[in-house]
Scaffold this motif. Sequence first.
Motif, PDB file in Angstrom:
ATOM      1  N   VAL A 107      -8.525   4.582  -4.362  1.00  0.00           N
ATOM      2  CA  VAL A 107      -7.827   3.303  -4.506  1.00  0.00           C
ATOM      3  C   VAL A 107      -8.103   2.472  -3.265  1.00  0.00           C
ATOM      4  CG1 VAL A 107      -5.594   2.129  -4.714  1.00  0.00           C
ATOM      5  CG2 VAL A 107      -6.038   4.220  -6.000  1.00  0.00           C
ATOM      6  N   SER A 108      -8.465   1.235  -3.503  1.00  0.00           N
ATOM      7  CA  SER A 108      -8.689   0.300  -2.406  1.00  0.00           C
ATOM      8  C   SER A 108      -7.890  -0.966  -2.653  1.00  0.00           C
ATOM      9  CB  SER A 108     -10.182  -0.014  -2.259  1.00  0.00           C
ATOM     10  OG  SER A 108     -10.689  -0.550  -3.451  1.00  0.00           O
ATOM     11  N   VAL A 109      -7.670  -1.695  -1.586  1.00  0.00           N
ATOM     12  CA  VAL A 109      -7.000  -2.985  -1.669  1.00  0.00           C
ATOM     13  C   VAL A 109      -8.068  -4.050  -1.447  1.00  0.00           C
ATOM     14  CG1 VAL A 109      -6.324  -2.931   0.786  1.00  0.00           C
ATOM     15  CG2 VAL A 109      -5.099  -4.421  -0.819  1.00  0.00           C
ATOM     16  N   GLU A 162     -12.878  -5.092   0.807  1.00  0.00           N
ATOM     17  CA  GLU A 162     -12.218  -3.966   0.150  1.00  0.00           C
ATOM     18  C   GLU A 162     -11.970  -2.894   1.192  1.00  0.00           C
ATOM     19  OE1 GLU A 162     -13.225  -1.144  -3.688  1.00  0.00           O
ATOM     20  OE2 GLU A 162     -14.829  -2.290  -2.762  1.00  0.00           O
ATOM     21  N   TYR A 213      -5.205  -4.368  -6.134  1.00  0.00           N
ATOM     22  CA  TYR A 213      -5.695  -3.035  -5.816  1.00  0.00           C
ATOM     23  C   TYR A 213      -6.656  -2.599  -6.904  1.00  0.00           C
ATOM     24  CZ  TYR A 213      -1.846  -2.940  -2.509  1.00  0.00           C
ATOM     25  OH  TYR A 213      -1.002  -3.245  -1.476  1.00  0.00           O
ATOM     26  N   ALA A 245       0.818  -1.217   0.000  1.00  0.00           N
ATOM     27  CA  ALA A 245       0.000   0.000   0.000  1.00  0.00           C
ATOM     28  C   ALA A 245       0.848   1.262   0.000  1.00  0.00           C
ATOM     29  CB  ALA A 245      -0.953  -0.016   1.196  1.00  0.00           C
TER      30      ALA A 245
END
Length: 152
Positions: free
Chosen positions: A84-86, A65, A147, A13
Motif C-alpha cells: 500500500v502506498s500513498v 508515491e 492510497y 496512514a
Amino acid sequence: MGVLVDYFRAPGADAVRDHLDEQEGDSPLGVFDGLGLKGIEPGVTLGQLIAFASDQQWRAGLVQERLIWPVGAESDLEYEGPWVSVLGDESRDVLAGLTAARIPDLVARWARIDEFYGDADPEHLREVLTELAALAGRAREHGESLYVWACV
C-alpha cells in the motif's frame, strides 16, 4: 498475470496500516471508500493520465508515491505483496479538478497508451475516469489522501 490495484481514500496512514495489520493485508475496499482498477498502476498507467490532465510530459516520478505498508517491504526482494502506498496530493488534486467536459478528450488520449495494448474500451475508461475523479474529489473535500493497494 495482472496486477490487482485498488484506489481508496482514508483519514490517514495510521488508519490504513491498522486495517491492513488486522486483515493480513486484504484489500481495504469495503472499509474505505474506493474502487478496484485492475492493471491501472499509479506510476505509468495513471501517471500518463495525470500528465495529459496537467498538460505535462509523462516522466518517472510524476505521480509521487510513498510505500506505507508493510514496513520494510521496499528492501525485501522476496516480498510478493500486497503493498500500500500513498499518492502525493498533487495527483489527487489533478484528478479532483477534472470536469465532465474534459473527460472525453482525456479518455481518447489515455486509451491510446501502450500499456493498454491497443485494446482499451473507451466507455470503460470513461467510467473509470469519472469514478476516479469523484473519489479524488471526496478525498480532497475531506482533507484525505488517495492510497493504492496493489497485489500481483
